[in-house]
Design an enzyme around this catalytic site. Structure first.
Site, PDB file in Angstrom:
ATOM      1  N   GLU A  89       0.805  -1.234   0.000  1.00 18.32           N
ATOM      2  CA  GLU A  89       0.000   0.000   0.000  1.00 18.32           C
ATOM      3  C   GLU A  89       0.837   1.284   0.000  1.00 18.32           C
ATOM      4  O   GLU A  89       0.325   2.355   0.312  1.00 18.32           O
ATOM      5  CB  GLU A  89      -0.969   0.026   1.204  1.00 18.32           C
ATOM      6  CG  GLU A  89      -1.929  -1.169   1.233  1.00 18.32           C
ATOM      7  CD  GLU A  89      -3.047  -1.044   2.269  1.00 18.32           C
ATOM      8  OE1 GLU A  89      -3.703   0.023   2.311  1.00 18.32           O
ATOM      9  OE2 GLU A  89      -3.240  -2.003   3.040  1.00 18.32           O
ATOM     10  N   HIS A 137     -10.776   4.032  18.368  1.00 13.95           N
ATOM     11  CA  HIS A 137     -11.760   3.042  18.766  1.00 13.95           C
ATOM     12  C   HIS A 137     -11.283   2.321  20.014  1.00 13.95           C
ATOM     13  O   HIS A 137     -10.092   2.066  20.185  1.00 13.95           O
ATOM     14  CB  HIS A 137     -11.929   1.965  17.679  1.00 13.95           C
ATOM     15  CG  HIS A 137     -12.921   2.329  16.636  1.00 13.95           C
ATOM     16  ND1 HIS A 137     -12.958   1.719  15.401  1.00 13.95           N
ATOM     17  CD2 HIS A 137     -13.939   3.226  16.633  1.00 13.95           C
ATOM     18  CE1 HIS A 137     -13.953   2.222  14.687  1.00 13.95           C
ATOM     19  NE2 HIS A 137     -14.552   3.137  15.410  1.00 13.95           N
ATOM     20  N   TYR A 138     -12.261   2.013  20.902  1.00 19.26           N
ATOM     21  CA  TYR A 138     -11.970   1.048  21.942  1.00 19.26           C
ATOM     22  C   TYR A 138     -13.186   0.130  22.094  1.00 19.26           C
ATOM     23  O   TYR A 138     -14.280   0.632  22.277  1.00 19.26           O
ATOM     24  CB  TYR A 138     -11.660   1.753  23.286  1.00 19.26           C
ATOM     25  CG  TYR A 138     -11.067   0.800  24.287  1.00 19.26           C
ATOM     26  CD1 TYR A 138     -11.826   0.280  25.321  1.00 19.26           C
ATOM     27  CD2 TYR A 138      -9.748   0.353  24.134  1.00 19.26           C
ATOM     28  CE1 TYR A 138     -11.274  -0.646  26.207  1.00 19.26           C
ATOM     29  CE2 TYR A 138      -9.190  -0.569  25.006  1.00 19.26           C
ATOM     30  CZ  TYR A 138      -9.962  -1.061  26.042  1.00 19.26           C
ATOM     31  OH  TYR A 138      -9.419  -1.977  26.905  1.00 19.26           O
ATOM     32  N   SER A 170     -10.020  -2.374  16.199  1.00 21.81           N
ATOM     33  CA  SER A 170     -10.125  -3.570  15.349  1.00 21.81           C
ATOM     34  C   SER A 170      -8.814  -4.345  15.333  1.00 21.81           C
ATOM     35  O   SER A 170      -8.805  -5.543  15.098  1.00 21.81           O
ATOM     36  CB  SER A 170     -10.451  -3.195  13.898  1.00 21.81           C
ATOM     37  OG  SER A 170     -11.598  -2.399  13.849  1.00 21.81           O
ATOM     38  N   TYR A 211      -4.638  -4.290  17.241  1.00 24.34           N
ATOM     39  CA  TYR A 211      -3.932  -3.757  18.404  1.00 24.34           C
ATOM     40  C   TYR A 211      -2.589  -3.135  18.062  1.00 24.34           C
ATOM     41  O   TYR A 211      -1.549  -3.483  18.611  1.00 24.34           O
ATOM     42  CB  TYR A 211      -3.828  -4.847  19.492  1.00 24.34           C
ATOM     43  CG  TYR A 211      -5.194  -5.143  20.062  1.00 24.34           C
ATOM     44  CD1 TYR A 211      -6.000  -6.146  19.502  1.00 24.34           C
ATOM     45  CD2 TYR A 211      -5.723  -4.395  21.119  1.00 24.34           C
ATOM     46  CE1 TYR A 211      -7.277  -6.392  19.997  1.00 24.34           C
ATOM     47  CE2 TYR A 211      -6.998  -4.643  21.622  1.00 24.34           C
ATOM     48  CZ  TYR A 211      -7.763  -5.636  21.040  1.00 24.34           C
ATOM     49  OH  TYR A 211      -9.031  -5.875  21.534  1.00 24.34           O
ATOM     50  N   HIS A 222      -3.868   3.375  16.098  1.00 23.59           N
ATOM     51  CA  HIS A 222      -4.213   4.090  14.869  1.00 23.59           C
ATOM     52  C   HIS A 222      -5.380   5.030  15.159  1.00 23.59           C
ATOM     53  O   HIS A 222      -6.155   4.813  16.088  1.00 23.59           O
ATOM     54  CB  HIS A 222      -4.564   3.118  13.745  1.00 23.59           C
ATOM     55  CG  HIS A 222      -5.682   2.176  14.078  1.00 23.59           C
ATOM     56  ND1 HIS A 222      -5.527   1.086  14.900  1.00 23.59           N
ATOM     57  CD2 HIS A 222      -6.974   2.178  13.689  1.00 23.59           C
ATOM     58  CE1 HIS A 222      -6.682   0.446  15.007  1.00 23.59           C
ATOM     59  NE2 HIS A 222      -7.577   1.095  14.290  1.00 23.59           N
TER      60      HIS A 222
END
Lengths: 326, 326
Positions: free
Chosen positions: A174, A257-258, A261, A263, A266
């Site tokens: 990427e 997020h917690y 998705s 670990y 990010h």
């Protein structure tokens, strides 16, 4: 997410079908003819509702049609401006409630003004049935102690692979998608479009900033020493998006997020106004808030009780059930 | 003259509805009886569609009802599992396309199985019309000082009416909709379905807890002295919902909005999994987090920088622009 993907594929089928219809028309078949087909669904036997959305007014059902497995998708149709006059003139209203200037009713319209889009997949395979099956979620309460005794051991035991993240950091994959790069080993990061965003418009802009530093699993690992990193991502991420997409900070929703998705720390950058999956308060934490929290209390994310949803088939949920925490 | 007649008829219908409701409350009528009210909307003249959502199958319309400004909201109702048998048995299907194992239809159902939720705001003010007009949003950063110098003066100057809230607290309206009541003047509250929820299914459960105590405008007014109130709402609200709807706390998302829609403290209870409008992290604050924050710092919401979206036509946004804060 699964529902959106399933719906997207269903929409693709419509496209495919429209092309086939067009072929029909060119091949001498009947043009645009609808066939009233009685009601083949009167024979349908429901086995299970696979998922449904109150927001989108649809439902996905697995059942049997003449002894064959079938999936039926029902979806209410959008309300069109050009039907309003007829709707208002020809419907029956049943009053439910009146309070001051507000009143609510149930409106019953002529069936032809209020159709339900119906898709039948028959015979349906196991793959179809799984695709449309939604998983329920449960809200979990995780104290600082729960994190140490339940969540962390689970994460470590699973040894979730983040090799694909390292491939990106090492430019093995990427590399051509990188929008911005700060190579500093401590505060640096890569900014790339999330694969959910097709980049055709900014309406649903979605980018991810991935830290170069490894070993920071999630919010729970963050302390005041990470403030320069977080502030750098925030600042330079916003600047890069302004420069590349002409979107100012006031049009962005920037969050973690917690549970995440994956670990490896990010940060999500999505367009304000776009209801990105996972921007709900039960899972998202504004980066600005995370920074503020750590500035006021270095131990914030070690001691804090955090809440997050887990799907019914998530192994971690089982651990919380076993621990009597649900 | 025709318009006066229409207005008179409308008023008659409302009076009839209110009397019937009053009969209900006095025990003289049937509980929850609906009044068929012909179709007051046949007099409605559309001025403009304010916004609509193909995803949510709703539409917001500004128009005139008997010479008064009105806003009408139409929304298709979710598809319920318990209606499927009747839907399948009693509907007409019109085939649109068949391709291999896929076929699509337009299903025409009996009107009572496929109602359209209708809300009428009449007379509607300019504020209502603006509220439902789809607008771009901008994220605003409000420090504790900004709140004192910009937001609070603005709120006070606007004197937003919360009469309809007081009507509910005083049982002048919606008394029959109250799901739970704690009459304590300090920590008490009323729990009612939000008018966005038709209560026909729990998938999109949405209830509001309104504090009996007046004068608490928003998150910004909360201090440690409000902890007993907040904890009471949280505890008893969850218990009431479990008892009434068999929905446990792990299936609920309980939060406040900042900025709130109206400046009388209220708490949202929505079903986890239902993407209720306004459950995004930029506007929602989990009640559990608010309680935790106040427990650790009594001055949390006085000193904290808060972030929230404002629409482009919101007077408060202009104030922030003028103050150079955007």
């Amino acid at each position: 997410m699964a529902d959106s993907a399933a719906k997207h594929e269903t929409d693709e089928l419509y496209q495919k079908a429209k092309r086939a219809k067009s072929d029909n028309e060119n091949g001498g078949g009947e043009v645009g003819k609808e066939i009233e087909c009685g009601n083949i669904l009167s024979e349908f036997k429901t086995t299970k509702v696979l998922s449904d959305s109150a927001r989108e007014k649809n439902i996905f059902i697995h059942g049997k049609l003449a002894d064959q497995d079938a999936v039926i998708i029902l979806e209410k149709t959008p309300i069109r401006e050009d039907t309003l006059a007829e709707l208002f003139a020809g419907s029956t209203l049943k009053l439910e409630m009146k309070n001051d200037i507000y009143s609510t009713y149930r409106l019953q319209a002529l069936p032809q003004l209020n159709e339900i889009k119906t898709t039948v997949v028959c015979p349906a395979t196991e793959k179809h049935i799984k695709k449309y099956q939604r998983q329920e979620s449960f809200l979990v309460e995780e104290t600082g102690a729960d994190y140490q005794s339940i969540t962390l051991p689970y994460i470590q035991k699973q040894s979730f692979s983040v090799q694909w993240v390292y491939n990106i950091l090492e430019k093995k994959a990427e590399a051509d998608r990188i929008v911005f790069e700060d190579p500093d080993p401590t505060v640096g990061f890569l900014l790339l479009p999330d694969f959910k965003w097709d980049q055709k418009q900014v309406d649903d802009l979605y980018l991810i900033a991935i830290t170069l530093q490894r070993g920071i699993r999630s919010l729970r690992d963050l302390t005041q020493e990470h403030l320069p990193l977080l502030q750098n991502i925030f600042q330079k991420g916003k600047e890069a998006i302004l420069q590349r997409y002409q979107l100012p900070a006031s049009k962005l929703r920037v969050y973690l997020h917690y549970q995440p998705s994956y670990y490896h720390l990010h940060v999500h950058f999505t367009k304000l106004g776009y209801e990105a999956p996972g921007c709900g308060v039960e899972r998202a934490h504004l980066l600005a808030d995370v920074i503020q929290n750590l500035q006021s209390d270095p131990e914030y994310y070690k001691t804090r009780t955090l809440y997050f949803p887990l799907r019914v088939d998530d192994g971690l949920l089982s651990k919380y059930k076993e621990g009597g925490r649900l």
